[in-house]
Design an enzyme around this catalytic site. Structure first.
Site, mmCIF file in Angstrom:
data_model
loop_
_atom_site.group_PDB
_atom_site.id
_atom_site.type_symbol
_atom_site.label_atom_id
_atom_site.label_comp_id
_atom_site.label_asym_id
_atom_site.label_seq_id
_atom_site.Cartn_x
_atom_site.Cartn_y
_atom_site.Cartn_z
ATOM 1 N N TYR A 89 0.813 -1.213 0.000
ATOM 2 C CA TYR A 89 0.000 0.000 0.000
ATOM 3 C C TYR A 89 0.854 1.274 0.000
ATOM 4 C CZ TYR A 89 -3.486 3.461 1.101
ATOM 5 O OH TYR A 89 -4.268 4.576 1.052
ATOM 6 N N ARG A 275 -8.310 16.104 0.807
ATOM 7 C CA ARG A 275 -7.446 15.209 1.558
ATOM 8 C C ARG A 275 -6.043 15.757 1.372
ATOM 9 N NH1 ARG A 275 -5.379 11.141 -0.022
ATOM 10 N NH2 ARG A 275 -6.238 11.111 -2.121
ATOM 11 N N ARG A 313 -2.349 9.690 4.931
ATOM 12 C CA ARG A 313 -1.012 9.083 4.832
ATOM 13 C C ARG A 313 -0.033 9.717 5.836
ATOM 14 N NH1 ARG A 313 -1.599 8.749 -1.785
ATOM 15 N NH2 ARG A 313 -3.712 7.937 -1.627
ATOM 16 N N VAL A 379 -15.672 16.662 -4.138
ATOM 17 C CA VAL A 379 -15.935 17.861 -3.350
ATOM 18 C C VAL A 379 -16.697 18.888 -4.196
ATOM 19 C CG1 VAL A 379 -14.801 19.819 -2.233
ATOM 20 C CG2 VAL A 379 -13.998 17.504 -1.780
ATOM 21 N N ASP A 500 0.760 -27.863 -38.864
ATOM 22 C CA ASP A 500 1.395 -26.565 -39.118
ATOM 23 C C ASP A 500 2.674 -26.510 -38.272
ATOM 24 O OD1 ASP A 500 1.764 -23.718 -39.549
ATOM 25 O OD2 ASP A 500 0.937 -23.473 -37.533
HETATM 26 P P1 ADQ Z 1 -10.085 11.342 -3.154
HETATM 27 O O1 ADQ Z 1 -8.712 11.626 -3.630
HETATM 28 O O2 ADQ Z 1 -10.220 11.010 -1.737
HETATM 29 O O3 ADQ Z 1 -10.753 10.163 -3.975
HETATM 30 P P2 ADQ Z 1 -12.404 13.271 -3.649
HETATM 31 O O4 ADQ Z 1 -13.101 12.843 -4.856
HETATM 32 O O5 ADQ Z 1 -12.323 14.734 -3.572
HETATM 33 O O6 ADQ Z 1 -10.904 12.725 -3.528
HETATM 34 O O7 ADQ Z 1 -13.181 12.733 -2.404
HETATM 35 C C1 ADQ Z 1 -12.880 13.151 -1.143
HETATM 36 C C2 ADQ Z 1 -14.028 12.838 -0.178
HETATM 37 O O8 ADQ Z 1 -13.541 13.057 1.106
HETATM 38 C C3 ADQ Z 1 -15.228 13.742 -0.402
HETATM 39 O O9 ADQ Z 1 -16.403 13.032 -0.175
HETATM 40 C C4 ADQ Z 1 -15.031 14.828 0.646
HETATM 41 O O10 ADQ Z 1 -16.221 15.352 1.163
HETATM 42 C C5 ADQ Z 1 -14.285 14.091 1.728
HETATM 43 N N1 ADQ Z 1 -13.353 15.017 2.407
HETATM 44 C C6 ADQ Z 1 -12.332 15.691 1.896
HETATM 45 N N2 ADQ Z 1 -11.738 16.451 2.814
HETATM 46 C C7 ADQ Z 1 -12.412 16.258 3.949
HETATM 47 C C8 ADQ Z 1 -12.287 16.743 5.260
HETATM 48 N N3 ADQ Z 1 -11.348 17.623 5.614
HETATM 49 N N4 ADQ Z 1 -13.144 16.283 6.149
HETATM 50 C C9 ADQ Z 1 -14.089 15.409 5.812
HETATM 51 N N5 ADQ Z 1 -14.279 14.933 4.622
HETATM 52 C C10 ADQ Z 1 -13.433 15.341 3.679
HETATM 53 C C11 ADQ Z 1 -10.441 9.322 -5.105
HETATM 54 C C12 ADQ Z 1 -9.883 10.046 -6.329
HETATM 55 C C13 ADQ Z 1 -10.842 11.119 -6.768
HETATM 56 C C14 ADQ Z 1 -12.219 10.515 -7.026
HETATM 57 C C15 ADQ Z 1 -12.686 9.676 -5.852
HETATM 58 C C16 ADQ Z 1 -13.959 8.910 -6.166
HETATM 59 O O11 ADQ Z 1 -8.615 10.582 -6.052
HETATM 60 O O12 ADQ Z 1 -10.373 11.760 -7.927
HETATM 61 O O13 ADQ Z 1 -13.154 11.559 -7.232
HETATM 62 O O14 ADQ Z 1 -11.701 8.731 -5.486
HETATM 63 O O15 ADQ Z 1 -13.790 8.069 -7.259
#
Ligand code: ADQ
Length: 736
Positions: A89, A275, A313, A379, A500
């Protein structure tokens, strides 16, 4: 009853261990929400890692986790060790695939140790899931951590539907090709019946990598891969729209958040939610905001950027450094522009609840979301859905997958601070009518294409995906004493066997010269011909000189050059047709013109044909030129006795009378046979299969469409079958 198995790295529930015992918490995030209703109501199982390393748990705790997940959550725990998590991972997933697929090429680590761990852990997922699989099941695998799993399942299970969805971008070929294990990952994915991406750009990138690296073309997004068809399509992931649109503000939000929101009411609020990740473009975003403040001083004391960043991470150096960089940049902006009563940037490093997020979204005039690369970005969708008053606006980078769906947002280049600064201004000052119109369009799309719709659409497409599968016979079915083939061989008194050479008696070699017969093959053929009831015919596209040099010392008939030349054991070569090659004078100049125009292509001339090979050419150009050349050749050959063949990376014009069917006929006409057998692996062998009399036995090596009666996997299988024939010959002779 068929069931659906979801497989993802993490489960929709996260297990953690503390002094007070084991704790189970629902994981938040789009995937868990999207599949929730299916998982709760349907006949489903969800397999994944529960979030705690197996070596941190006692035997008892492990089985308690497994039981609870099974009973209370319909989940199957895939146990992983700390070492697995570290190498697979943190290692291959996050140091290799993640940066490469997000175009951070200089951050990519190529370590064979982590690659080995990736393969091992994909195998662990397979071993965990395999006992659950039954015919008719659907298996939906998620994301970049499990790209080898589809093919692992495909190899063992015939009658299951396998879907795969990639949540991150699939990069363009020029980026993807940098990966050392690029073919292995593609082959792993192609085990699926349906491969889904967020956008059509990713679909295109994937198809182009498959074509360039594996040589498989697609036909309307369908790729014939080994024994099945893999379909590829875009399914932009949605959100739980109703939740974001209909949850009343503040009902379940924390008091702290509501107080904070209250304190910002006199300001224009810009929010950004991510994130913690270097792909999200956070430092550039802060710099762009600083530039905005420098350029538009009228906004001083009137605007505020709220950065809400979820820890991710943690403990990994790159991420810790990123956090430090963000903190420094925030202090820099606040130090330079802040006043006693105004702090331009507020930084929150925490995960906030969805209800808090909704409250923040509704309080914000602008969402600033500028990832350098993002598969989709949920988001942006959550923000629009939450602002049911239609008064919000997004400034979003064009490199987020969501940009292709939310074209009404203010779209910017995430590296262009100037463009982001003017984008913020434009969003803040957008006339209300315009803003509401744009929002209305986005709402319409998001409310329809929500996450449930996304999941249903994917699964329905998977269920409707082509099911044709070509089954190869297990070798032992043909070699068992009771098989029809063996019985027929045993009771025959005048047999003919057409074999063949390349791809059938010997496997494919890097150069044609390396395919010379080995000792084992020579012995096998000698044993076959030792039975006086057998006529063994080697029927090949090779020229007669090579064929004689390699096989001339054996008691075999050789049909060379696709049937043009025939040589009986110990005799001279006979040309089977009178060739008139005048047509070549017309064809050659046409092919030469296309060779000049298509770098990497070349002409090969044989006794009875001219071929234009384009295997080494750039596929896109070659594809176009190939079509043009084919059309030109078709029209000039209409009145000639030659045909145009569209082969594997080759267009060949040849005397249509010369083919393996013609060669086989010549031999068949020379006697009465009560057992006719033929084996071949490519398209030219189909002419031979078609020429065989009824009741013959034919074997195709490989998986393409064929008229042959049986199929085997490889030249090893065919050698084993012929070996079995020699044993039967021995048994028959002894019994007589
Ligand atoms: P992520 O990289 O995690 O996902 P994103 O699509 O933005 O990115 O999803 C983040 C989720 O986490 C959203 O539901 C958001 O509300 C939540 N989140 C973010 N920051 C937060 C915080 N501080 N507190 C609470 N919640 C928070 C991966 C891919 C993306 C893709 C998704 C789905 O990298 O590109 O859109 O999977 O396939």
């Amino acid at each position: 009853m068929s069931k659906t198995i979801f497989v993802s790295n993490r489960l929709p529930v996260t297990v953690s261990k503390s002094d007070s015992g084991l704790d189970y918490k629902e994981s938040i995030g789009g995937l868990a929400t999207g599949l929730k209703s299916y998982h709760e109501q349907g006949d489903t199982i969800w397999a994944g890692w529960p979030g705690v390393a197996q070596d941190q748990l006692s035997e008892e705790e492990l089985s308690s986790v497994a039981d609870t997940l099974k009973k209370d959550y319909k989940c199957l725990a895939v146990p992983l060790t700390e070492e697995d998590i570290e190498m697979y991972y943190h290692g291959f997933c996050n140091e290799t695939i993640w940066p490469l697929f997000h175009y951070f090429t200089s951050a990519v680590e190529y370590r064979s140790k982590t690659w080995e761990a990736y393969q091992r852990v994909n195998r662990k997922f397979f071993d965990a899931v395999a006992p659950l699989i039954e015919d008719g099941d659907t298996i939906w695998i998620h994301d970049y951590q499990l790209m080898l799993l589809p093919q692992m399942i495909r190899e063992k299970y015939n009658d299951v539907k396998i879907g795969f969805f990639l949540h991150i971008p699939f990069p363009s070929f020029e980026i993807y090709r940098l990966l050392i294990w690029r073919k292995e990952l593609l082959q792993g994915l192609l085990g699926a019946n349906l491969i889904g991406f967020h956008t059509y750009d990713y679909v295109r990138h994937f198809l182009s990598s498959v074509r360039r690296l594996l040589g498989h073309e697609h036909n309307l997004y369908k790729i014939q891969f080994e024994t099945h068809i893999a379909q590829v399509d875009a399914f932009p992931m949605g959100i739980d729209y109703d939740y974001f649109a209909k949850t009343p503000t503040g009902e379940k939000a924390s008091q702290e958040s509501m107080d904070f929101i209250e304190s910002t009411k006199n300001l224009r609020n810009i929010i950004s939610v991510d994130r913690l990740d270097y792909t999200k473009g956070i430092p550039d975003r802060i710099k762009a905001f600083k530039h905005f403040l420098a350029k538009y001083p009228e906004y001083h004391e009137k605007v505020r950027l709220n950065l809400i960043i979820a820890p991710s991470r943690v403990g990994i150096e790159k991420y810790d450094n990123l956090k430090r960089e963000i903190e420094e940049l925030v202090s820099e902006v606040n130090g330079e522009y802040g006043t006693f009563s105004w702090m331009p940037v507020w930084f929150f490093f925490r995960t906030v609840s969805q209800d808090d997020l909704i409250a923040f979204y509704r309080n914000s005039d602008v969402l600033l979301v500028t990832p350098l690369r993002d598969g989709m970005n949920l988001v942006a969708k959550e923000y629009i859905a939450s602002r049911t008053d239609l008064k919000g606006m997004i400034v979003m980078s064009e490199t987020a997958g969501a940009a292709s769906e939310l074209g009404e947002a203010v779209i910017v280049n995430p590296n262009d601070h100037e463009a982001i600064a003017s984008g913020i201004k434009m969003a803040l000052e957008m006339p209300e009518d315009d803003k509401m119109d744009r929002n209305r369009n986005m709402h319409r799309r998001l409310s329809r294409y929500n996450v449930k719709f996304w999941a249903e659409e994917f699964l329905n497409t998977l269920w409707a995906a082509p099911q044709e599968r070509i089954h190869t016979e297990p070798l032992n079915k043909l070699t068992s004493g009771s098989s029809e083939l063996e019985q027929a061989y045993r009771s025959a008194s005048n047999r003919v066997l057409f074999l063949d050479y390349d791809g059938t008696l010997v496997g494919f070699k890097p150069t044609p010269d390396q395919a010379r017969p080995d000792k084992e093959l020579k012995l096998l053929l000698a044993n076959l011909t030792a039975d006086p009831k057998n006529t063994v015919v080697i029927i090949t596209g090779r020229d007669r000189f090579t064929a004689e040099k390699w096989l001339g010392d054996l008691d075999v008939t050789i049909v060379a050059a696709h049937g043009l030349w025939l040589r009986k054991p110990g005799s001279e070569w006979v040309m089977t047709l009178n060739m008139d090659n005048e047509w070549k004078e017309t064809i050659r100049p046409i092919m030469e013109t296309y060779t000049d125009r298509t770098p990497g292509s070349l002409i090969e001339e044989k006794d009875y044909s001219i071929a234009w090979h384009y295997r080494q050419s750039e596929p896109e150009i070659a594809g176009l030129k190939r079509n043009e050349l084919k059309e030109a050749l078709m029209s000039v050959t209409q009145s000639m006795t030659v045909g145009v063949l569209d082969g594997n990376k080759v267009i060949e014009v040849k005397d249509s009378r010369v083919n393996k069917g013609h060669g086989a006929h010549l031999v068949l006409n020379q006697g009465e046979h009560d057992f006719v057998f033929a084996a071949g692996d490519d398209r030219t062998d189909e002419d031979m299969f078609a020429a065989l009399p009824e009741g013959s036995y034919s074997v195709k090596i490989g998986k393409e469409v064929t008229a042959a009666k049986y199929r085997l996997k490889s030249s090893n299988d065919i050698r084993a079958l012929l070996g079995r024939f020699t044993e039967v010959s021995g048994e028959v002779t002894t019994n007589q």
